[in-house]
Design a protein around this motif. Structure first.
Motif: not given
Lengths: 530, 158
Positions: A1-29
């Motif tokens: 396990m290297t730092g690269d994996h972790q950083a990239l996985a976290l980055l992708l996951f944060c992108a998913f969370v950001a996108a879904t939070l954006a969806i949440t605010t969008w649909v609840s507007r």
């Protein structure tokens, strides 16, 4: 396990969370805060959207990593799970989806309460629904904690604790703010990501073996160290008769439990008509079936490419089989391709957990607010709006799930998913089928069939080797084991059906013929459906 | 059931979401818990004063509804029994009949693999068959019945 994996996985996951939070605010507007909107997303999803959402709700990380891992370690026996999980959808399609859409409004209890005296029936069905949801939730939360430890290598206690708290907090935000509309979109996004990731890996595996499935199986058998036995059942469940009966018991719970899962039932209310509910399930069966077919390829692929022993070293339960396979297919550790694929798999696994817990939290908050609170509220207490109660209930359930998830962090909670399915099959399915199809069913029968399935299922697990009496139990030090099987379904499912029949036979009131007529006409024609 | 109204059900598009007549809440029917009269209500042209319970009983006894219910059950009952017994046989065989399941069929593929993939195949086939059966044999009749029933219950004050 290297730092690269972790950083990239976290980055992708944060992108998913950001996108879904954006969806949440969008649909609840422009929310109006009606119950229809919060529980059912306004009932305006199309069959295809809802089909993807059902698939997203159903395919947990256990399906994605767990089943492939089991196949990588034990060969054929892992496949038995996926068959049970898929065949269960025929019960949903034939007997449940359309009729529930026509008869109910938001929850399972609506369908039963339509024919019976509301209060006792709602309390019973609400209790069993919340029980199923909490069991399933805790399993998912603990899974999230161990997953982060596995994938990001940080097996530190702090990382796991914060993962559980983070997942819990996120799901409460999604559900309380966005309701069904946000939850559905999260599940759709997750289903698309999961399918895309699985298809990519499957294609890569097949390319590696030049499209020759036979060669894949032979290599898997060879690398597993079991030879031809690896391709036949029996490596995991082929022990003594107790182990075999145990698996039959689990198989029954899997095939009958899906139709009683509250978060699956609530998905049928998000479409306008019964016909749309049927078409959603057809979509879902197509997606889920092809997904499980691909997990079979991935499982054998992991055994052939990575090797069973290496998977076992990495995680004894096999959960890292798919991530390790992704690493290898991308070009091995340290290569760019391997890093990217590994990170994608890790991020998809997290997205999967997040979408599943959001769906379960929403369904259980609906049960609490719509069934339990509405029935148990004191006559003259202050009336809060149902949706406000549901939002608070979601936060409360989130808190309970986080607490239990942290408490059970170091326990082996794999049995919880099986137990959730067993309770759903023993308590929810009998009452649902009887209400829809049995002319003489009465209130007492309904209440008895719920408790007559719920209590035995939970009690038998408490008295089983899961809890005490063997080295692998939760409390190995004590021994109050009376029941030999780890899965109660074989006993508790017939019990639930029998209790419903007995309660009906011993009922003081005659069955209400007009209500039965109404349920039957509504369920098959959709007259007066909301 | 006769049409109460000149409107033709056939003119309604079959995928119409039917958002017009929202049902009342459950459990607000009049005559709560009173056993309904067992004699079928007078067919067609219901007199005002007929309760919703009578109308549902009348619809339930109508030939059109019996036909829809019969079609549904004639497909679902045998199909459910078939897939459920096929699944139980498969699970029991996988846990008990090792020699049979390990018997090779072609190359590395053995009986167990064929049976497992067969489960997938039968699930897909039954899904397709059910969807087709419902679309061709039930949807239209059920929609007509829905329209008629809602017409009958519309005038009732609940």
């Amino acid at each position: 396990m290297t730092g690269d994996h972790q950083a990239l996985a976290l980055l992708l996951f944060c992108a998913f969370v950001a996108a879904t939070l954006a969806i949440t605010t969008w649909v609840s507007r422009n929310r109006r805060g009606s119950a229809e909107e919060f529980y059912a997303g306004g009932r305006l999803f199309s069959p295809m959207e809802n089909g993807f959402a059902i698939a997203g709700d159903y395919m947990s990380a256990a399906s994605f990593l767990g089943i492939s891992g089991l196949i990588a370690l034990f060969g054929y026996d892992g496949m038995l799970y996926s068959v049970g999980f898929l065949v269960a959808w025929l019960v949903v399609l034939f007997l449940v989806a359309e009729l529930v859409r026509n008869c109910g409004r938001f929850t399972l209890a609506d369908v039963v309460a339509a024919r019976m005296r509301e209060r006792p029936v709602r309390i019973a069905a609400g209790t069993s629904s919340v029980t199923v949801s909490v069991l399933y939730l805790v399993a998912q939360m603990v899974g999230a904690g161990s997953l982060v430890a596995l994938l990001l290598g940080g097996s530190s206690e702090a990382a796991r604790t914060w993962t559980v708290i983070g997942v819990g907090a996120l799901m409460v935000i999604y559900v309380s703010l966005g309701g069904m509309r946000a939850t559905t979109w999260i599940q759709i996004v997750k289903a698309v990501l999961l399918m895309a990731g699985t298809v990519t890996l499957t294609v890569l595996v097949l390319v590696r073996f030049h499209g020759d499935f036979n060669q894949l199986l032979l290599s898997a058998a060879e690398r597993s160290g079991h030879g031809r036995d690896f391709l036949a059942p029996g490596l995991r469940y082929g022990g003594d008769w107790t182990a075999r009966l145990d698996f039959i018991s689990l198989g029954l719970a899997l095939v009958l439990g899906t139709a009683g899962l509250p978060h699956i039932l609530s998905r049928f209310y998000t479409v306008p008509t019964a016909r749309a509910a049927r078409r959603s399930v057809v979509w879902a069966i197509g997606l889920i079936g092809s997904f499980y077919l691909m997990t079979i390829v991935l499982g054998f692929g992991a055994a052939a490419v990575v090797g069973s022993d290496e998977v076992r070293e990495s995680s004894p339960a096999g959960n890292t089989a798919v991530p390790l396979l992704a690493l290898d297919l991308g070009g091995g550790a340290g290569s760019t391709g391997g890093t990217v694929l590994f990170a994608v798999v890790a991020a998809v696994a997290f997205a999967t957990i997040l979408a599943v817990v959001a769906g379960i939290t929403l369904a259980s908050s609906a049960s609490v607010a719509h069934d339990l609170y509405a029935s148990l509220r004191r006559r003259h207490a202050r009336r809060y709006s149902e949706v406000a109660v549901a939002r608070v209930a979601a936060a409360g359930i989130g808190a309970v799930a986080i607490a239990l998830g942290l408490l059970a962090r170091d326990l082996n909670v794999a049995f919880l998913v099986g137990l959730a399915f067993a309770v759903a099959a023993s308590a929810n399915l009998p009452v649902l089928l009887y209400s829809l199809f049995w002319r003489n069913f009465t209130t007492r029968g309904a209440v008895w069939s719920v408790y007559g399935g719920l209590v035995p299922a939970v009690l038998l697990v408490l008295l089983s080797p899961v809890v005490s009496g063997s080295p692998a139990s939760l409390f190995p030090g004590v021994d109050f084991q009376l029941f030999p099987l780890e899965n109660p379904g074989l006993v508790s499912i017939p019990f639930g059906f029998l209790a419903g029949w007995a309660g009906t036979a011993l009922s003081p009131e005659p069955p209400d013929e007009a209500k039965h007529a109404e349920t039957e006409v509504r369920s098959l024609t959709g007259a007066g459906a909301v | 059931m006769e049409k109460q109204d000149g409107r033709e059900a056939a003119a309604v598009r079959i995928d119409d979401p039917w958002y017009d007549a929202l049902a009342s809440g459950w459990g607000e029917l009049d005559g709560t818990g009173a056993p309904a009269p067992l004699a079928p209500a007078a067919p067609a042209g219901h007199a005002p004063g007929n309760s919703a319970a009578d109308i549902y009983l009348e619809v339930q006894r109508s030939a059109a509804f019996q036909e829809v219910r019969g079609r549904y059950r004639r497909f679902v009952v045998p199909a459910s029994l078939a897939f459920f017994s096929w699944y139980v046989v498969y699970v029991v065989a996988a846990t008990t009949a090792h020699e049979l399941m390990a018997r090779p069929v072609a190359g590395a593929v053995n009986v167990a693999m064929v049976a497992g993939l067969g489960q997938f195949l039968t699930t897909f086939l039954l899904t397709w068959a059910y969807a087709r059966h419902a679309r061709l044999r039930r949807d239209r009749a059920a929609l007509d019945l829905r329209w008629d029933t809602q017409e009958l219950t519309r005038g009732i004050t609940r």
